[in-house]
Enzyme design. Structure first.
Site, PDB file in Angstrom:
ATOM      1  N   GLY A 168      -2.814   8.467 -12.923  1.00 56.57           N
ATOM      2  CA  GLY A 168      -3.333   9.454 -11.978  1.00 56.57           C
ATOM      3  C   GLY A 168      -4.820   9.647 -12.119  1.00 56.57           C
ATOM      4  N   CYS A 194       8.874   8.222  -6.210  1.00 59.50           N
ATOM      5  CA  CYS A 194       8.596   8.011  -4.780  1.00 59.50           C
ATOM      6  C   CYS A 194       8.847   9.290  -3.975  1.00 59.50           C
ATOM      7  CB  CYS A 194       9.473   6.878  -4.254  1.00 59.50           C
ATOM      8  SG  CYS A 194       9.205   6.599  -2.500  1.00 59.50           S
ATOM      9  N   PRO A 210       2.735  -0.501  -9.695  1.00 58.38           N
ATOM     10  CA  PRO A 210       3.526  -1.039  -8.589  1.00 58.38           C
ATOM     11  C   PRO A 210       2.992  -0.413  -7.306  1.00 58.38           C
ATOM     12  CG  PRO A 210       4.814   0.564  -9.879  1.00 58.38           C
ATOM     13  CD  PRO A 210       3.472   0.453 -10.526  1.00 58.38           C
ATOM     14  N   MET A 211       2.704  -1.232  -6.299  1.00 58.50           N
ATOM     15  CA  MET A 211       2.198  -0.663  -5.039  1.00 58.50           C
ATOM     16  C   MET A 211       2.792  -1.378  -3.832  1.00 58.50           C
ATOM     17  SD  MET A 211      -1.787   0.350  -5.525  1.00 58.50           S
ATOM     18  CE  MET A 211      -2.304  -0.962  -6.616  1.00 58.50           C
TER      19      MET A 211
HETATM   20  C1  LIG Z   1      -0.604   1.986  -1.390  1.00 54.39           C
HETATM   21  C2  LIG Z   1       0.194   2.554  -2.512  1.00 54.39           C
HETATM   22  C3  LIG Z   1       1.488   2.119  -2.737  1.00 54.39           C
HETATM   23  C4  LIG Z   1       2.228   2.631  -3.802  1.00 54.39           C
HETATM   24  N1  LIG Z   1       3.488   2.133  -4.049  1.00 54.39           N
HETATM   25  C5  LIG Z   1       4.136   2.513  -5.196  1.00 54.39           C
HETATM   26  C6  LIG Z   1       5.354   1.887  -5.596  1.00 54.39           C
HETATM   27  O1  LIG Z   1       5.888   0.972  -4.930  1.00 54.39           O
HETATM   28  N2  LIG Z   1       5.937   2.323  -6.745  1.00 54.39           N
HETATM   29  C7  LIG Z   1       5.375   3.314  -7.525  1.00 54.39           C
HETATM   30  O2  LIG Z   1       5.925   3.670  -8.575  1.00 54.39           O
HETATM   31  N3  LIG Z   1       4.226   3.899  -7.165  1.00 54.39           N
HETATM   32  C8  LIG Z   1       3.586   3.521  -6.038  1.00 54.39           C
HETATM   33  N4  LIG Z   1       2.390   4.095  -5.713  1.00 54.39           N
HETATM   34  C9  LIG Z   1       1.829   5.186  -6.564  1.00 54.39           C
HETATM   35  C10 LIG Z   1       0.946   4.614  -7.652  1.00 54.39           C
HETATM   36  O3  LIG Z   1       1.677   3.709  -8.456  1.00 54.39           O
HETATM   37  C11 LIG Z   1       0.355   5.711  -8.555  1.00 54.39           C
HETATM   38  O4  LIG Z   1       1.388   6.394  -9.220  1.00 54.39           O
HETATM   39  C12 LIG Z   1      -0.480   6.748  -7.787  1.00 54.39           C
HETATM   40  O5  LIG Z   1      -1.245   6.151  -6.767  1.00 54.39           O
HETATM   41  C13 LIG Z   1      -1.421   7.493  -8.755  1.00 54.39           C
HETATM   42  O6  LIG Z   1      -2.266   6.594  -9.419  1.00 54.39           O
HETATM   43  P1  LIG Z   1      -3.825   6.378  -8.995  1.00 54.39           P
HETATM   44  O7  LIG Z   1      -4.481   7.717  -9.134  1.00 54.39           O
HETATM   45  O8  LIG Z   1      -4.324   5.350  -9.963  1.00 54.39           O
HETATM   46  O9  LIG Z   1      -3.826   5.937  -7.564  1.00 54.39           O
HETATM   47  C14 LIG Z   1       1.657   3.621  -4.644  1.00 54.39           C
HETATM   48  C15 LIG Z   1       0.351   4.067  -4.404  1.00 54.39           C
HETATM   49  C16 LIG Z   1      -0.384   3.549  -3.362  1.00 54.39           C
HETATM   50  C17 LIG Z   1      -1.792   4.039  -3.145  1.00 54.39           C
END
Ligand SMILES: Cc1cc2nc3c(=O)[nH]c(=O)nc-3n(C[C@H](O)[C@H](O)[C@H](O)COP(=O)(O)O)c2cc1C
Length: 317
Positions: free
Chosen positions: A218, A109, A16-17
């Site tokens: 992560g 969050c 989710p982003m």
């Molecule tokens: C632009 C952006 C928006 C994000 N929004 C959410 C969100 O709405 N809900 C959530 O659980 N995590 C959110 N995250 C965190 C990611 O889901 C994830 O947990 C975190 O980036 C680590 O994973 P990665 O190393 O693959 O980036 C967001 C991350 C980014 C970069």
């Protein structure tokens, strides 16, 4: 991979982003190999209040693309009301909600606004409160008319370093085993930045206690990192790697390169724009993806880039 009653085509899940995960982007990632996709985090309170801009974010129009909604809740009462309203909306004026396949709860969050109201990672150490929240979600899954195959939670390792050191995440695994269909572990505490390496050893610790699927999250940016993390869990959730290149899902599923050709990028961008326009995506998604496609294009054509290799507004939940 199986999540509840959902058969996922691959164990690679789009995170989710916020401002990124609109329906058009989810379709692009799914078409490239993502086994499941999530909306951005939705505030349950906005759903309870019938807030139009909140409701517009639950954009699961697209029946082909397996999608779940992620909710941020303060307590079990708010969750109950939000889920009841989701049922009402799905049954009436908003037929596009009918495609929701899963509900996830956000306990990660790091925004001060969220922590101040006692939501997100502020709930991680409150086992009784979490139980009450998970019970409401489980009971709703049993009665909703939506085709919900799985109810899950996404946690961090704690609100801060002391909580992570006390391993507040381990009792949550017992609760999740009893009441949820899966658990995603973003292996950092809520005060850690994305530059701090994720603590994958905690994912292995969770997996050792779990009877439900564990999704590790992560620092997965490549096939190699995905394969290494998959040794400790059942599925992998990807956020920044998919911002950098949605084609990461093609690489992970063994269907081709993790980078598109310029022609593929152009085609994907115009298809993304066509769908986002048709589905009335919010302006913030257009802003984000215009920048994202341009960065990918600059990288592919070898043009020098300024700043980091990710959109400047990057933040982490
Ligand atoms: C632009 C952006 C928006 C994000 N929004 C959410 C969100 O709405 N809900 C959530 O659980 N995590 C959110 N995250 C965190 C990611 O889901 C994830 O947990 C975190 O980036 C680590 O994973 P990665 O190393 O693959 O980036 C967001 C991350 C980014 C970069």
């Amino acid at each position: 991979m199986k999540l509840g009653s959902l058969e996922l085509a691959s164990p690679f899940i789009l995170s989710p982003m916020e401002s990124v995960s609109d329906a058009a982007h989810r379709r692009l990632c799914w078409s490239l190999g993502a086994g499941f996709t999530w909306t951005e985090m939705i505030r349950a309170r906005g759903l309870v209040r019938n807030n139009k801009s909140t409701i517009d974010l639950i954009d699961s129009f697209d029946g082909d693309v397996p999608t779940g909604v992620q909710l941020m809740v303060v307590n079990e009462v708010e969750l109950e009301e939000a889920l009841t309203n989701l049922d009402t909306l799905a049954a009436s004026t908003h037929p596009h909600f009918k495609n929701l396949r899963a509900v996830d709860l956000n306990f990660g969050c790091p925004s001060p606004e969220v922590i101040k109201i006692g939501a997100g990672p502020a709930l991680l150490k409150r086992k009784n409160k979490l139980r009450a929240i998970f019970e409401v979600l489980r009971a709703w899954k049993g009665r909703t008319s939506l085709p919900i195959g799985a109810v899950t939670a996404k946690i961090r390792l704690g609100l801060n370093r002391p909580e992570m050191d006390q391993k507040v995440y381990l009792p949550i695994v017992e609760l999740a085993n009893e009441l949820l269909d899966g658990l995603t572990v973003h292996a950092r505490h809520a005060r850690e930045e994305s530059s701090t390496p994720a603590h994958w050893e905690a994912i292995a610790e969770v997996k050792a206690r779990a009877t439900i699927p564990i999704i590790g999250n992560g620092d997965v940016m490549s096939l190699d990192s995905a394969q290494r993390l998959l040794q400790h869990c059942d599925g992998v959730m990807i956020a920044r790697g998919a911002i950098r290149s949605p084609w990461i899902f093609r690489e992970l599923t063994g269907r081709g390169s993790g980078q598109p050709t310029l022609a593929e990028l152009d085609a994907a961008e115009s298809e993304w724009r066509r769908r986002a326009t048709e589905l009335n995506s919010k302006p913030k998604f257009f802003e984000w993806h215009a920048e994202g496609f341009n960065r990918m294009r600059a990288r592919l054509s070898g043009k020098p880039m300024t700043g980091a290799d990710l959109p400047a507004t990057e933040h982490m939940r």
